[in-house]
Motif scaffolding. Structure first.
Motif, PDB file in Angstrom:
ATOM      1  N   TYR A 119       0.808  -1.230   0.000  1.00  0.00           N
ATOM      2  CA  TYR A 119       0.000   0.000   0.000  1.00  0.00           C
ATOM      3  C   TYR A 119       0.833   1.268   0.000  1.00  0.00           C
ATOM      4  O   TYR A 119       0.285   2.359  -0.181  1.00  0.00           O
ATOM      5  CB  TYR A 119      -0.933  -0.001   1.220  1.00  0.00           C
ATOM      6  CG  TYR A 119      -1.830  -1.201   1.274  1.00  0.00           C
ATOM      7  CD1 TYR A 119      -2.894  -1.342   0.388  1.00  0.00           C
ATOM      8  CD2 TYR A 119      -1.595  -2.230   2.187  1.00  0.00           C
ATOM      9  CE1 TYR A 119      -3.699  -2.473   0.418  1.00  0.00           C
ATOM     10  CE2 TYR A 119      -2.398  -3.356   2.230  1.00  0.00           C
ATOM     11  CZ  TYR A 119      -3.443  -3.477   1.340  1.00  0.00           C
ATOM     12  OH  TYR A 119      -4.241  -4.599   1.370  1.00  0.00           O
ATOM     13  N   VAL A 127      -6.647   1.910   5.289  1.00  0.00           N
ATOM     14  CA  VAL A 127      -6.911   1.164   4.057  1.00  0.00           C
ATOM     15  C   VAL A 127      -7.153  -0.301   4.387  1.00  0.00           C
ATOM     16  O   VAL A 127      -6.667  -0.831   5.378  1.00  0.00           O
ATOM     17  CB  VAL A 127      -5.741   1.289   3.059  1.00  0.00           C
ATOM     18  CG1 VAL A 127      -5.520   2.741   2.650  1.00  0.00           C
ATOM     19  CG2 VAL A 127      -4.447   0.701   3.634  1.00  0.00           C
ATOM     20  N   ASP A 128      -7.931  -0.951   3.520  1.00  0.00           N
ATOM     21  CA  ASP A 128      -8.103  -2.402   3.614  1.00  0.00           C
ATOM     22  C   ASP A 128      -7.696  -3.012   2.275  1.00  0.00           C
ATOM     23  O   ASP A 128      -7.046  -2.362   1.450  1.00  0.00           O
ATOM     24  CB  ASP A 128      -9.536  -2.766   4.021  1.00  0.00           C
ATOM     25  CG  ASP A 128     -10.576  -2.302   2.998  1.00  0.00           C
ATOM     26  OD1 ASP A 128     -10.191  -1.932   1.853  1.00  0.00           O
ATOM     27  OD2 ASP A 128     -11.772  -2.305   3.341  1.00  0.00           O
ATOM     28  N   GLU A 129      -8.089  -4.262   2.052  1.00  0.00           N
ATOM     29  CA  GLU A 129      -7.624  -4.988   0.870  1.00  0.00           C
ATOM     30  C   GLU A 129      -8.133  -4.405  -0.446  1.00  0.00           C
ATOM     31  O   GLU A 129      -7.619  -4.753  -1.520  1.00  0.00           O
ATOM     32  CB  GLU A 129      -8.035  -6.459   0.964  1.00  0.00           C
ATOM     33  CG  GLU A 129      -7.324  -7.237   2.059  1.00  0.00           C
ATOM     34  CD  GLU A 129      -8.031  -7.177   3.411  1.00  0.00           C
ATOM     35  OE1 GLU A 129      -7.617  -7.915   4.318  1.00  0.00           O
ATOM     36  OE2 GLU A 129      -8.986  -6.372   3.557  1.00  0.00           O
ATOM     37  N   SER A 130      -9.123  -3.525  -0.388  1.00  0.00           N
ATOM     38  CA  SER A 130      -9.656  -2.935  -1.615  1.00  0.00           C
ATOM     39  C   SER A 130      -8.788  -1.798  -2.141  1.00  0.00           C
ATOM     40  O   SER A 130      -8.994  -1.327  -3.266  1.00  0.00           O
ATOM     41  CB  SER A 130     -11.077  -2.409  -1.366  1.00  0.00           C
ATOM     42  OG  SER A 130     -11.058  -1.345  -0.427  1.00  0.00           O
ATOM     43  N   ALA A 131      -7.797  -1.338  -1.355  1.00  0.00           N
ATOM     44  CA  ALA A 131      -6.961  -0.209  -1.754  1.00  0.00           C
ATOM     45  C   ALA A 131      -5.980  -0.624  -2.848  1.00  0.00           C
ATOM     46  O   ALA A 131      -5.504  -1.762  -2.879  1.00  0.00           O
ATOM     47  CB  ALA A 131      -6.209   0.341  -0.546  1.00  0.00           C
ATOM     48  N   PRO A 132      -5.645   0.293  -3.760  1.00  0.00           N
ATOM     49  CA  PRO A 132      -4.674  -0.007  -4.821  1.00  0.00           C
ATOM     50  C   PRO A 132      -3.254   0.012  -4.282  1.00  0.00           C
ATOM     51  O   PRO A 132      -3.005   0.475  -3.164  1.00  0.00           O
ATOM     52  CB  PRO A 132      -4.896   1.143  -5.812  1.00  0.00           C
ATOM     53  CG  PRO A 132      -5.323   2.293  -4.942  1.00  0.00           C
ATOM     54  CD  PRO A 132      -6.160   1.679  -3.846  1.00  0.00           C
ATOM     55  N   ASN A 223      -5.127  -9.030   4.568  1.00  0.00           N
ATOM     56  CA  ASN A 223      -4.203  -8.297   5.444  1.00  0.00           C
ATOM     57  C   ASN A 223      -4.044  -9.016   6.775  1.00  0.00           C
ATOM     58  O   ASN A 223      -5.040  -9.313   7.446  1.00  0.00           O
ATOM     59  CB  ASN A 223      -4.718  -6.880   5.705  1.00  0.00           C
ATOM     60  CG  ASN A 223      -4.689  -6.021   4.468  1.00  0.00           C
ATOM     61  OD1 ASN A 223      -3.922  -6.269   3.539  1.00  0.00           O
ATOM     62  ND2 ASN A 223      -5.519  -4.980   4.433  1.00  0.00           N
ATOM     63  N   ARG A 277     -10.762  -8.320   5.507  1.00  0.00           N
ATOM     64  CA  ARG A 277     -11.237  -9.635   5.063  1.00  0.00           C
ATOM     65  C   ARG A 277     -11.090 -10.679   6.156  1.00  0.00           C
ATOM     66  O   ARG A 277     -11.909 -11.602   6.257  1.00  0.00           O
ATOM     67  CB  ARG A 277     -10.481 -10.064   3.804  1.00  0.00           C
ATOM     68  CG  ARG A 277     -10.711  -9.105   2.618  1.00  0.00           C
ATOM     69  CD  ARG A 277     -10.318  -9.726   1.311  1.00  0.00           C
ATOM     70  NE  ARG A 277     -11.161 -10.874   1.015  1.00  0.00           N
ATOM     71  CZ  ARG A 277     -10.754 -11.923   0.307  1.00  0.00           C
ATOM     72  NH1 ARG A 277      -9.495 -11.981  -0.127  1.00  0.00           N
ATOM     73  NH2 ARG A 277     -11.568 -12.926   0.056  1.00  0.00           N
ATOM     74  N   ASP A 280     -14.024 -10.149   8.445  1.00  0.00           N
ATOM     75  CA  ASP A 280     -15.255 -10.596   7.770  1.00  0.00           C
ATOM     76  C   ASP A 280     -15.358 -12.116   7.746  1.00  0.00           C
ATOM     77  O   ASP A 280     -16.457 -12.675   7.710  1.00  0.00           O
ATOM     78  CB  ASP A 280     -15.300 -10.057   6.342  1.00  0.00           C
ATOM     79  CG  ASP A 280     -15.547  -8.553   6.287  1.00  0.00           C
ATOM     80  OD1 ASP A 280     -15.965  -7.983   7.321  1.00  0.00           O
ATOM     81  OD2 ASP A 280     -15.312  -7.955   5.223  1.00  0.00           O
TER      82      ASP A 280
END
Length: 299
Positions: A119, A127-132, A223, A277, A280
């Motif tokens: 990241y 940020v989570d796993e959706s970040a570029p 992550n 994630r 979740d």
């Protein structure tokens, strides 16, 4: 997982050794990939730089956990060592992925190491796993590292990229260097101390790896960080509280740049990374707070 046969690279490192102990304690058969001729039935020879793996040793494995790679903070970042950091990850991962894909009956899962360096510097932004991916050397390495698993993914193997944060442990890694300094009363913040450190207790890291192996729904980036990142200043205060030592020293940013070279920018950079994630997927942290993680490392 039921009692399984699991192959592990990087089994002599901080995380790999702890994972092997955990798996064997629960009755799993662990085979370790080693960079020399195998000396026992639980070893498999491989040569990551030459992309060679004794594929016969992987037959019957239900999972492969790939953790090998040159230490990011082990040496000053010369151009030669930066190549070593990259090649040890990209070439080794490609070799493992191709070996897995070549098997008539491949393992159900390839759990491959990665890092939150993906990241880059996120500042105060969580940020989570959706970040570029970010910009710079480590993000570019992480992108190539994760792409190197392509052969296994194309073969239909569930593939997970475990993006690891700073592991709180006494035996090694970044914290292994911090503990002696703080115990001697020489610990202090790095730079201005406002940069976020996304940490995870070693116990929770191993439990998270086991959780990933046991959760068929998890694939792609995950992550491996605690749920509550803290700043370097807060880490410094927590180390002082737990160890009951003063924390009056400061390592100024210019001094770190002289001592560490390019690596200093990553030490001074801020990464506020959340385990979206993992949470979740129902994972529960045993040591979510920084004080608890430090105390766990000392036990």
């Amino acid at each position: 997982m039921l009692r399984s046969r699991i192959a592990v690279t990087g089994s002599t490192g901080l995380i790999g050794a702890a994972l092997v102990r955990s798996l064997r304690a629960d009755g799993h058969e662990v085979v370790r990939l080693v960079r020399r001729p195998a000396r026992s039935g639980d070893e498999v020879e491989w040569d990551p730089k030459r992309s060679r793996v004794d594929v016969a040793g992987l037959v019957g494995c239900d999972a492969v956990v790939h953790l090998a790679g040159a230490g990011v903070g082990d040496h000053r970042w010369t151009e030669a060592y930066k190549r070593e950091i990259r090649d040890s990850r990209v070439l080794g991962t490609a070799a493992i992925a191709e070996a897995v894909a070549s098997l008539d009956t491949p393992p159900k899962v390839l759990l491959s190491g990665s890092a939150i360096g993906f990241y880059g510097d996120t500042g105060d932004r969580a940020v989570d796993e959706s970040a570029p991916p970010g910009d710079g050397f480590l993000p570019s390495v992480c992108v190539e590292w994760e792409e190197a698993t392509a052969a296994a993914e194309e073969a239909g193997v569930r593939t997970v990229h475990a993006r690891t944060g700073l592991v709180v442990a006494r035996e090694g890694g970044a914290w292994g260097r911090l503990f002696p300094l703080f115990r001697a009363g020489l610990g202090g913040r790095l730079g201005n101390g406002r940069q976020y450190w996304s940490f995870i207790a070693l116990h929770d890291h191993i439990a998270a790896l086991r959780h990933i192996l046991d959760t068929p729904e998890l694939s792609g980036a995950v992550n491996l960080t605690g749920p509550d990142p803290v700043t370097n200043g807060e880490v410094t205060a927590a180390m002082g509280r737990v160890l009951r030592r003063p924390t009056v020293f400061t390592a100024p940013a210019p001094a770190l740049r002289i001592a560490l070279g390019d690596f200093a920018e990553d030490v001074l950079g801020s990464q506020r990374v959340l385990p979206g994630r993992l949470l979740d997927a129902g994972f529960s942290f045993a040591f979510p707070g920084i004080d608890a993680a430090i105390r766990a490392a000392l036990r």
